[in-house]
Design a protein around this motif. Structure first.
Motif, PDB file in Angstrom:
ATOM      1  N   ALA A  21       0.823  -1.205   0.000  1.00 21.60           N
ATOM      2  CA  ALA A  21       0.000   0.000   0.000  1.00 21.60           C
ATOM      3  C   ALA A  21       0.859   1.258   0.000  1.00 21.60           C
ATOM      4  O   ALA A  21       0.528   2.259  -0.658  1.00 21.60           O
ATOM      5  CB  ALA A  21      -0.941  -0.013   1.202  1.00 21.60           C
ATOM      6  N   PHE A 174      -5.140  -3.319  11.807  1.00 20.27           N
ATOM      7  CA  PHE A 174      -5.785  -3.044  10.536  1.00 20.27           C
ATOM      8  C   PHE A 174      -5.717  -4.306   9.690  1.00 20.27           C
ATOM      9  O   PHE A 174      -4.961  -5.230   9.981  1.00 20.27           O
ATOM     10  CB  PHE A 174      -5.147  -1.843   9.820  1.00 20.27           C
ATOM     11  N   ARG A 175      -6.520  -4.345   8.638  1.00 18.24           N
ATOM     12  CA  ARG A 175      -6.637  -5.559   7.831  1.00 18.24           C
ATOM     13  C   ARG A 175      -5.363  -5.775   7.016  1.00 18.24           C
ATOM     14  O   ARG A 175      -5.006  -4.965   6.159  1.00 18.24           O
ATOM     15  CB  ARG A 175      -7.856  -5.479   6.904  1.00 18.24           C
ATOM     16  N   THR A 176      -4.684  -6.860   7.305  1.00 16.22           N
ATOM     17  CA  THR A 176      -3.436  -7.187   6.635  1.00 16.22           C
ATOM     18  C   THR A 176      -3.195  -8.680   6.804  1.00 16.22           C
ATOM     19  O   THR A 176      -3.889  -9.353   7.565  1.00 16.22           O
ATOM     20  CB  THR A 176      -2.262  -6.383   7.221  1.00 16.22           C
ATOM     21  N   SER A 200     -11.229  -5.451  12.236  1.00 18.15           N
ATOM     22  CA  SER A 200     -10.856  -4.056  11.975  1.00 18.15           C
ATOM     23  C   SER A 200     -11.517  -3.550  10.692  1.00 18.15           C
ATOM     24  O   SER A 200     -11.626  -4.267   9.699  1.00 18.15           O
ATOM     25  CB  SER A 200      -9.340  -3.930  11.852  1.00 18.15           C
ATOM     26  N   LYS A 201     -11.950  -2.305  10.727  1.00 20.69           N
ATOM     27  CA  LYS A 201     -12.533  -1.662   9.548  1.00 20.69           C
ATOM     28  C   LYS A 201     -11.509  -0.807   8.807  1.00 20.69           C
ATOM     29  O   LYS A 201     -11.827  -0.162   7.813  1.00 20.69           O
ATOM     30  CB  LYS A 201     -13.725  -0.807   9.962  1.00 20.69           C
ATOM     31  N   SER A 203      -8.114  -0.330   6.569  1.00 17.87           N
ATOM     32  CA  SER A 203      -7.348  -1.059   5.561  1.00 17.87           C
ATOM     33  C   SER A 203      -5.895  -0.602   5.542  1.00 17.87           C
ATOM     34  O   SER A 203      -5.549   0.465   6.072  1.00 17.87           O
ATOM     35  CB  SER A 203      -7.958  -0.845   4.175  1.00 17.87           C
ATOM     36  N   ALA A 204      -5.062  -1.397   4.891  1.00 17.19           N
ATOM     37  CA  ALA A 204      -3.663  -0.995   4.706  1.00 17.19           C
ATOM     38  C   ALA A 204      -3.572   0.294   3.914  1.00 17.19           C
ATOM     39  O   ALA A 204      -2.691   1.133   4.172  1.00 17.19           O
ATOM     40  CB  ALA A 204      -2.902  -2.114   3.996  1.00 17.19           C
ATOM     41  N   GLU A 205      -4.473   0.485   2.966  1.00 16.34           N
ATOM     42  CA  GLU A 205      -4.474   1.712   2.170  1.00 16.34           C
ATOM     43  C   GLU A 205      -4.804   2.933   3.030  1.00 16.34           C
ATOM     44  O   GLU A 205      -4.244   4.017   2.821  1.00 16.34           O
ATOM     45  CB  GLU A 205      -5.480   1.579   1.021  1.00 16.34           C
ATOM     46  N   ASP A 206      -5.709   2.761   4.010  1.00 18.15           N
ATOM     47  CA  ASP A 206      -6.018   3.853   4.934  1.00 18.15           C
ATOM     48  C   ASP A 206      -4.769   4.254   5.725  1.00 18.15           C
ATOM     49  O   ASP A 206      -4.483   5.445   5.900  1.00 18.15           O
ATOM     50  CB  ASP A 206      -7.113   3.427   5.922  1.00 18.15           C
ATOM     51  N   ASP A 225      -4.445   6.092  12.930  1.00 16.66           N
ATOM     52  CA  ASP A 225      -5.855   5.720  12.917  1.00 16.66           C
ATOM     53  C   ASP A 225      -6.498   6.094  14.240  1.00 16.66           C
ATOM     54  O   ASP A 225      -5.827   6.257  15.263  1.00 16.66           O
ATOM     55  CB  ASP A 225      -6.019   4.220  12.634  1.00 16.66           C
TER      56      ASP A 225
END
Length: 259
Positions: A21, A174-176, A200-201, A203-206, A225
């Motif tokens: 990301a 986070f989602r990973t 978790s809501k 993302s790696a991009e966030d 975050d």
């Protein structure tokens, strides 16, 4: 300082998750990125095992040949681990420390001479919220990430006179796919961490977008975050409430392991 004007960036652990990301986020802003990972694969420009000093030396030479210098070093690669203090083995401690702490140390030591030569640069070490707040069952992981926070701050002070900045990134769950690398004898902790990542809501991009924003803003400690910011705030604003939350989590971990 803005990082959208053709900066030269090296990212470790770039094959997936936050590393991938970050590569995408930098490139979308016009930066030139050298994506590295410990194994070759699609999108990987250079094989770099962060536990290997020869690999780091080769990375420095690759950067010199490709660009002649480096603007941003992202020490992102890391692993997950943990376990209650009497269940986490010394082998597990040594493994996670070699990757999470000494990986960043090796990379920084390899590139600092080049950054000093050019009189500029930005070191960015990816730690974790676990470097700032310390939940039960995660002593080895917490310790390595806290050490990365301390190491980064020290580098920032030491290298400022050479025009080199240092930032540390401390996200919450986070989602990973980081959990895929997790080792540990304490299966209850593994289940707990996997559940937190799944729910978790974020993302790696966030997280990557927040990292770039924090770098642009000149932040030394990037807490990217809201969940991480709330937990960190609670620790210094109301220590007794923070301790109660951490001990409740420890009690739930014990109950889950004994059920």
């Amino acid at each position: 300082m803005s990082f959208g004007d053709g900066k030269r960036v090296l990212v470790t652990g770039a094959a997936s998750g936050l590393g991938a990301a970050l590569v995408a986020a930098f490139r979308s802003r016009g930066d030139d990125v050298l994506a590295t990972d410990r194994v070759a694969g699609d999108g990987i420009d250079l094989v770099l095992d962060i536990t290997s000093e020869p690999d780091w030396a080769a990375a420095v030479e690759a950067v010199r040949e490709r660009w002649g210098g480096l603007d941003v070093l992202i020490n992102n690669a890391g692993v997950a681990g943990g376990g209650r203090v009497d269940l986490c083995t010394l082998d597990e401690w040594q493994w996670i420390t070699d990757v999470n702490l000494f990986g960043a140390v090796r990379g920084t030591r390899a590139f600092v001479p080049l950054l000093k030569e050019q009189g500029s640069g930005h070191l960015v070490n990816v730690a974790s919220l676990a470097g700032l707040v310390h939940p039960a069952g995660m002593a080895s992981y917490n310790a390595t990430k806290a050490a990365v926070v301390a190491f980064t701050e020290t580098c920032g002070h030491e290298l400022a006179s050479y025009g080199i900045r240092a930032s540390v990134v401390c996200p919450s769950y986070f989602r990973t796919n980081l959990v895929a690398s997790m080792r540990g004898s304490d299966e209850a902790v593994g289940r707990l961490v996997a559940g937190l990542v799944e729910r978790s809501k974020v993302s790696a991009e966030d997280i990557a977008a927040a990292v770039l924003a924090g770098m642009d803003a000149g932040e030394d400690v990037i807490v990217p975050d809201e969940a991480a910011r709330q937990a960190y705030f609670l620790k210094w604003a109301d220590r007794s409430a923070y301790d109660a939350v951490m001990r409740d989590q420890a009690a739930k971990l014990r109950a889950g392991a004994e059920s």
